[in-house]
Write a protein that holds these residues in place. Sequence first.
Motif, PDB file in Angstrom:
ATOM      1  N   GLY A  32     -46.477 -13.635  29.149  1.00 49.24           N
ATOM      2  CA  GLY A  32     -45.235 -14.177  29.541  1.00 49.24           C
ATOM      3  C   GLY A  32     -45.380 -15.363  30.391  1.00 49.24           C
ATOM      4  O   GLY A  32     -44.650 -15.553  31.268  1.00 49.24           O
ATOM      5  N   GLY A  35     -42.324 -17.850  30.769  1.00 46.37           N
ATOM      6  CA  GLY A  35     -40.987 -17.182  31.482  1.00 46.37           C
ATOM      7  C   GLY A  35     -40.844 -17.498  32.742  1.00 46.37           C
ATOM      8  O   GLY A  35     -41.558 -18.347  33.247  1.00 46.37           O
ATOM      9  N   ASP A  36     -39.690 -17.194  33.040  1.00 46.89           N
ATOM     10  CA  ASP A  36     -39.130 -17.273  34.272  1.00 46.89           C
ATOM     11  C   ASP A  36     -39.869 -17.188  35.692  1.00 46.89           C
ATOM     12  O   ASP A  36     -40.181 -18.151  36.486  1.00 46.89           O
ATOM     13  CB  ASP A  36     -37.701 -16.719  34.698  1.00 46.89           C
ATOM     14  CG  ASP A  36     -37.028 -17.022  35.992  1.00 46.89           C
ATOM     15  OD1 ASP A  36     -36.380 -18.221  35.949  1.00 46.89           O
ATOM     16  OD2 ASP A  36     -36.950 -16.119  36.669  1.00 46.89           O
ATOM     17  N   GLY A  65     -47.847 -16.680  25.404  1.00 45.20           N
ATOM     18  CA  GLY A  65     -46.345 -16.655  24.931  1.00 45.20           C
ATOM     19  C   GLY A  65     -46.289 -16.825  23.550  1.00 45.20           C
ATOM     20  O   GLY A  65     -46.996 -17.021  22.812  1.00 45.20           O
ATOM     21  N   PRO A 173     -39.646  -3.854  37.203  1.00 38.74           N
ATOM     22  CA  PRO A 173     -39.674  -2.337  37.513  1.00 38.74           C
ATOM     23  C   PRO A 173     -40.745  -1.376  37.039  1.00 38.74           C
ATOM     24  O   PRO A 173     -41.017  -1.797  35.861  1.00 38.74           O
ATOM     25  CB  PRO A 173     -37.969  -1.833  37.151  1.00 38.74           C
ATOM     26  CG  PRO A 173     -37.859  -2.655  35.662  1.00 38.74           C
ATOM     27  CD  PRO A 173     -38.596  -4.017  36.118  1.00 38.74           C
TER      28      PRO A 173
HETATM   29  N1  LIG Z   1     -37.967 -13.695  37.307  1.00 43.49           N
HETATM   30  C1  LIG Z   1     -38.125 -13.182  38.330  1.00 43.49           C
HETATM   31  O1  LIG Z   1     -37.831 -13.885  39.379  1.00 43.49           O
HETATM   32  C2  LIG Z   1     -38.519 -11.705  38.548  1.00 43.49           C
HETATM   33  C3  LIG Z   1     -38.927 -11.349  39.587  1.00 43.49           C
HETATM   34  C4  LIG Z   1     -39.409  -9.805  39.712  1.00 43.49           C
HETATM   35  C5  LIG Z   1     -40.005  -9.380  38.955  1.00 43.49           C
HETATM   36  N2  LIG Z   1     -39.599 -10.022  37.605  1.00 43.49           N
HETATM   37  C6  LIG Z   1     -40.445  -9.210  36.454  1.00 43.49           C
HETATM   38  O2  LIG Z   1     -41.430  -9.941  35.620  1.00 43.49           O
HETATM   39  C7  LIG Z   1     -41.259  -9.841  34.408  1.00 43.49           C
HETATM   40  C8  LIG Z   1     -41.031 -11.048  33.658  1.00 43.49           C
HETATM   41  O3  LIG Z   1     -39.847 -11.420  34.029  1.00 43.49           O
HETATM   42  P1  LIG Z   1     -39.201 -12.959  33.469  1.00 43.49           P
HETATM   43  O4  LIG Z   1     -38.085 -13.284  34.443  1.00 43.49           O
HETATM   44  O5  LIG Z   1     -40.207 -13.949  33.662  1.00 43.49           O
HETATM   45  O6  LIG Z   1     -38.873 -12.787  32.078  1.00 43.49           O
HETATM   46  P2  LIG Z   1     -38.537 -13.807  31.114  1.00 43.49           P
HETATM   47  O7  LIG Z   1     -38.521 -15.191  31.555  1.00 43.49           O
HETATM   48  O8  LIG Z   1     -37.636 -13.300  29.895  1.00 43.49           O
HETATM   49  O9  LIG Z   1     -39.668 -13.952  30.393  1.00 43.49           O
HETATM   50  C9  LIG Z   1     -40.299 -13.181  29.463  1.00 43.49           C
HETATM   51  C10 LIG Z   1     -41.797 -13.719  28.811  1.00 43.49           C
HETATM   52  O10 LIG Z   1     -42.176 -12.741  27.926  1.00 43.49           O
HETATM   53  C11 LIG Z   1     -42.475 -13.526  26.566  1.00 43.49           C
HETATM   54  N3  LIG Z   1     -42.342 -12.619  25.574  1.00 43.49           N
HETATM   55  C12 LIG Z   1     -41.187 -11.992  25.151  1.00 43.49           C
HETATM   56  N4  LIG Z   1     -41.146 -11.472  23.876  1.00 43.49           N
HETATM   57  C13 LIG Z   1     -42.657 -11.581  23.625  1.00 43.49           C
HETATM   58  C14 LIG Z   1     -43.365 -10.979  22.635  1.00 43.49           C
HETATM   59  N5  LIG Z   1     -43.064 -10.485  21.463  1.00 43.49           N
HETATM   60  N6  LIG Z   1     -44.581 -11.458  22.541  1.00 43.49           N
HETATM   61  C15 LIG Z   1     -45.104 -12.473  23.493  1.00 43.49           C
HETATM   62  N7  LIG Z   1     -44.308 -12.888  24.735  1.00 43.49           N
HETATM   63  C16 LIG Z   1     -43.418 -12.586  24.503  1.00 43.49           C
HETATM   64  C17 LIG Z   1     -41.757 -14.829  26.736  1.00 43.49           C
HETATM   65  O11 LIG Z   1     -42.400 -15.874  25.759  1.00 43.49           O
HETATM   66  P3  LIG Z   1     -41.835 -16.344  24.678  1.00 43.49           P
HETATM   67  O12 LIG Z   1     -40.411 -16.375  24.684  1.00 43.49           O
HETATM   68  O13 LIG Z   1     -42.849 -17.747  24.447  1.00 43.49           O
HETATM   69  O14 LIG Z   1     -42.477 -15.459  23.657  1.00 43.49           O
HETATM   70  C18 LIG Z   1     -41.747 -15.069  28.207  1.00 43.49           C
HETATM   71  O15 LIG Z   1     -42.815 -15.969  28.431  1.00 43.49           O
HETATM   72  C19 LIG Z   1     -40.291  -8.899  34.277  1.00 43.49           C
HETATM   73  O16 LIG Z   1     -41.124  -7.462  34.014  1.00 43.49           O
HETATM   74  C20 LIG Z   1     -39.534  -8.838  35.360  1.00 43.49           C
HETATM   75  O17 LIG Z   1     -38.693  -7.673  35.752  1.00 43.49           O
HETATM   76  C21 LIG Z   1     -39.220 -11.188  37.265  1.00 43.49           C
END
Ligand SMILES: NC(=O)c1ccc[n+]([C@@H]2O[C@H](COP(=O)([O-])OP(=O)(O)OC[C@H]3O[C@@H](n4cnc5c(N)ncnc54)[C@H](OP(=O)(O)O)[C@@H]3O)[C@@H](O)[C@H]2O)c1
Length: 505
Positions: A32, A35-36, A65, A173
């Motif tokens: 990931g 991602g964000d 990713g 979560p």
């Molecule tokens: N963002 C926050 O501030 C935050 C805060 C607390 C907790 N979290 C937790 O952290 C986790 C990540 O959150 P996020 O906000 O970063 O999510 P996000 O922005 O949607 O990023 C998701 C990541 O997963 C990758 N991905 C999705 N499908 C994939 C696949 N089939 N194979 C390989 N990679 C894949 C995406 O990369 P590609 O698109 O390049 O495949 C991307 O790097 C989640 O569990 C979220 O609940 C996030």
Amino acid sequence: MTVSQESPTGAANSNATKGNEKLDSMTFVLFGATGDLAKRKIFPTLYNLFLDNKLPDPFAVIALGRKNFSSQAFRLHVLESLKIFSRRFPENTDSTETFLQMIHYHSLNATDNQGYLKLVDYIKHLETVLRIPENRLFYLSMAPEFIDTVTSNIKKSGLDSINGWKRLVIEKPFGFDLSSAQNLNNKLGNAFDEAEIYRIDHYLGKSMVQNLEVLKFANPMFQDIWNKENISNVQITASETVGVEERADYYDQAGAIRDMFQNHMLQILMMTAMQQPKKLNSKEIRKEKLKVMEALQPLQKENICSSIIRGQYEAGAINGIPVKGYREEPGVESLSKNDTFIAAKVLINHPAWYGVPFYIRTGKRMKEKSTRIVIEFKKKLSIVDAKDSDKTIPNLLTIEVNKEGISLQLNIKNPETNKIEPASFSFSANNGNTPAEYELLLYDVFRGNSTFFAHWKEVELAWKWVQPALEAFEKSDCPLHTYPAGSLGPVAADQLLKHDGFKWW
Ligand SMILES: NC(=O)c1ccc[n+]([C@@H]2O[C@H](COP(=O)([O-])OP(=O)(O)OC[C@H]3O[C@@H](n4cnc5c(N)ncnc54)[C@H](OP(=O)(O)O)[C@@H]3O)[C@@H](O)[C@H]2O)c1
């Protein structure tokens, strides 16, 4: 009490051992990476640890990713995130370049079993070239539905068949309710032992939360009075001014009870209420935290709705600026019955806490952004004239978690008027250079210290405690109170305390 070698707090550690602690060389495998969370937190964290000499050497990040990037193109993408999100700006120096060169991008679709075999080859190649022993840290920064797929593929592909250690970091979560969390944990258990799993609860990375143990147990003035004899009630508040933002898809299903209460708020409760451990190390601290969770008085069907207040914000104003109600937010169901506010009264059936209510509240679109713990002490005024006693206020110890400060409210006699008046003494624990939460947490993962991560037993007991409330909410058994955006929450949350003769501070 014996203080073990292991540092009780990341905060203390960061100053005491800056650059001194020898960390095992390792490969940091980041699922990931595009991602964000990676952009906002993980890369800025790694960069700041690098600046503080808190990365192992040698060290490599394998950024994963689905998107196609060359490593060089991805490093530029990381550099851009550092410019926005790092607490220290990445100057155009050799040092920044050295950091970026540690990052290697590799494209992987997490559902492609064959892709993991290629990843094994890639990691082995890097380990050989960079002379990194086979210590592998897997960080899952992906949606929770991928946890099982990724961890089982780590096992099947042999990514974990190594001579060194392996660790797994996962984000919240952790489950959606008790049974989904148990299922997830069973699956995780097929690939990783509990001791290898680091469940991030970023509230445990806040330096003031980490400081609670030191505050309570290293200061005799608090050590002996942290109990029912001296404390009348404890209040834990985490209020936000923001609304649901872009997270409606997730939040409208989860609500404040899953998003904040089951994890962050109950973790702060454990840290606040736990008794003195035999040693300030991970094992003993977790043992004491667990005792708190085991002693929580379970919710009974007949008292759920009087112990837990649910709320949802309506239109209002934050700092004078009008804002929409929750149901008008993009992505939220127009008749959503989801909670954006939770207040609860919790009792702990432990000899230290019999009869002391712990009040917890958390909400979105509230008047101010604040996370704080308020300890209200009992009034014991035997030497004050009876006529003066009603003019006194209770002693309050307030721990400002986000502002990183502590204040103490006392009664003093004003020499001019000769009357008793409240006086507040504040102390800031922020020297302007406090490492961010993720820095403290990731550094702990590097050194294999799991003190400030959620153990499965804590997570399970937290789900067990909230489960009856989730079921009651599902059946709409408890009223959903409304509150205007920019307020302190529903009136019913004030009644919760008023009923016991208290008020929110
Ligand atoms: N963002 C926050 O501030 C935050 C805060 C607390 C907790 N979290 C937790 O952290 C986790 C990540 O959150 P996020 O906000 O970063 O999510 P996000 O922005 O949607 O990023 C998701 C990541 O997963 C990758 N991905 C999705 N499908 C994939 C696949 N089939 N194979 C390989 N990679 C894949 C995406 O990369 P590609 O698109 O390049 O495949 C991307 O790097 C989640 O569990 C979220 O609940 C996030």
